[in-house]
Design a protein around this motif. Structure first.
Motif, PDB file in Angstrom:
ATOM      1  N   SER A  75       0.817  -1.226   0.000  1.00  0.00           N
ATOM      2  CA  SER A  75       0.000   0.000   0.000  1.00  0.00           C
ATOM      3  C   SER A  75       0.846   1.271   0.000  1.00  0.00           C
ATOM      4  O   SER A  75       0.362   2.335  -0.386  1.00  0.00           O
ATOM      5  N   HIS A 126      -1.356   5.578  -7.283  1.00  0.00           N
ATOM      6  CA  HIS A 126      -2.719   5.947  -7.682  1.00  0.00           C
ATOM      7  C   HIS A 126      -2.866   7.467  -7.762  1.00  0.00           C
ATOM      8  O   HIS A 126      -3.502   7.985  -8.696  1.00  0.00           O
ATOM      9  N   LYS A 138      -5.968  -6.898   1.310  1.00  0.00           N
ATOM     10  CA  LYS A 138      -6.904  -7.702   0.508  1.00  0.00           C
ATOM     11  C   LYS A 138      -8.257  -7.032   0.311  1.00  0.00           C
ATOM     12  O   LYS A 138      -8.964  -7.326  -0.653  1.00  0.00           O
ATOM     13  N   ASP A 139      -8.614  -6.105   1.203  1.00  0.00           N
ATOM     14  CA  ASP A 139      -9.877  -5.383   1.061  1.00  0.00           C
ATOM     15  C   ASP A 139      -9.673  -3.937   0.584  1.00  0.00           C
ATOM     16  O   ASP A 139     -10.602  -3.129   0.619  1.00  0.00           O
ATOM     17  N   ASP A 140      -8.452  -3.635   0.158  1.00  0.00           N
ATOM     18  CA  ASP A 140      -8.087  -2.291  -0.302  1.00  0.00           C
ATOM     19  C   ASP A 140      -8.114  -2.300  -1.832  1.00  0.00           C
ATOM     20  O   ASP A 140      -7.216  -2.837  -2.474  1.00  0.00           O
ATOM     21  N   LYS A 141      -9.156  -1.743  -2.400  1.00  0.00           N
ATOM     22  CA  LYS A 141      -9.370  -1.801  -3.852  1.00  0.00           C
ATOM     23  C   LYS A 141      -8.195  -1.241  -4.636  1.00  0.00           C
ATOM     24  O   LYS A 141      -7.775  -1.822  -5.653  1.00  0.00           O
ATOM     25  N   ILE A 142      -7.635  -0.132  -4.176  1.00  0.00           N
ATOM     26  CA  ILE A 142      -6.519   0.489  -4.891  1.00  0.00           C
ATOM     27  C   ILE A 142      -5.319  -0.448  -4.926  1.00  0.00           C
ATOM     28  O   ILE A 142      -4.672  -0.629  -5.970  1.00  0.00           O
ATOM     29  N   VAL A 147      -5.280  -3.789  -4.453  1.00  0.00           N
ATOM     30  CA  VAL A 147      -5.578  -5.017  -5.195  1.00  0.00           C
ATOM     31  C   VAL A 147      -5.462  -4.777  -6.699  1.00  0.00           C
ATOM     32  O   VAL A 147      -4.869  -5.580  -7.443  1.00  0.00           O
ATOM     33  N   GLU A 148      -5.985  -3.653  -7.149  1.00  0.00           N
ATOM     34  CA  GLU A 148      -5.910  -3.322  -8.576  1.00  0.00           C
ATOM     35  C   GLU A 148      -4.463  -3.091  -8.996  1.00  0.00           C
ATOM     36  O   GLU A 148      -4.029  -3.552 -10.059  1.00  0.00           O
TER      37      GLU A 148
END
Length: 229
Positions: A27, A34, A66-70, A72-73
């Protein structure tokens, strides 16, 4: 013309003698990236590491995100960034004139290699003395603590700096496995260490020196880099 940012990742994958793996923290790269990618025009990103080639990603950071959309993408779409990094020796050979900022994501890896890597230190020195942005988040400031300028002074001497705090290191149970404690070392070289509560967002900007305390601070560091360049 688009700005250009040099991102330096660790090449170190072993967590002391624990038998566990480490590396760079997902992250802490994904969120600044991002921010960069969402700007107009987006900056050019070059990713380097001490050894070049694949830079080890801390798998615990993948689980944590695992629940962080940015994140994971980023993990699924941008792996080419860290699977074929440029050796720091090549960055030095080619020169830093084309870059506006250098950025060090964290993860525990930098504590073992970037903290003492001579090529990394030379790159940071060149960036700073050329008036360019020097930035890092979490354990990333480990790459800055031993950098000395042409004057002989430590880069961080007299600066306001943050990074992964001693209490946060204690909280993850890794203080005994670290070659040094980041907060302690930052203070030892004459910097003013600033922090907030454990895991809270903390951004410190001292001129063109930009640091963030922990993973929660990564987005703010990315925004500050863009604003400053």
């Amino acid at each position: 013309m688009s700005p250009s940012i040099l991102v330096v990742l660790t090449s170190h994958a072993e967590l002391a003698d624990t038998g566990k793996k480490t590396g760079w923290y997902l992250s802490e790269f994904s969120h600044p990236h991002h921010v960069f990618a969402s700007s107009s025009p987006p900056p050019k990103i070059t990713v380097a590491s001490p050894h070049g080639g694949a830079a080890p990603l801390d798998q615990s950071s993948v689980e944590a995100a695992k629940d962080d959309k940015i994140s994971v993408e980023f993990l699924h779409r941008q792996s080419a960034l860290w699977e074929a990094t440029t050796p720091l020796s090549q960055i030095l050979k080619e020169g830093i004139d084309g870059y506006d900022a250098v950025f060090f994501p964290g993860g525990h890896g930098p504590m073992f290699d970037l903290a003492k890597d001579q090529e990394s230190q030379e790159i940071v020195k060149k960036f700073w003395e050329a008036g360019k942005v020097v930035s890092a988040v979490c354990h990333g400031p480990a790459a800055l603590v031993n950098v000395k300028l042409s004057s002989g002074d430590y880069l961080l001497k007299g600066k306001k700096v943050t990074g992964f705090s001693n209490s946060e290191e204690d909280a993850v149970g890794l203080s005994e496995q670290m070659p040094f404690l980041l907060e302690t070392r930052i203070k030892e070289v004459g910097a003013e260490f600033e922090k907030t509560e454990d895991w809270g967002e903390r951004l410190v900007v001292d001129g063109k020196l930009i640091t963030g305390q922990n993973p929660a601070s990564a987005k703010a560091v990315g925004e500050a880099i863009l604003k400053t360049i």
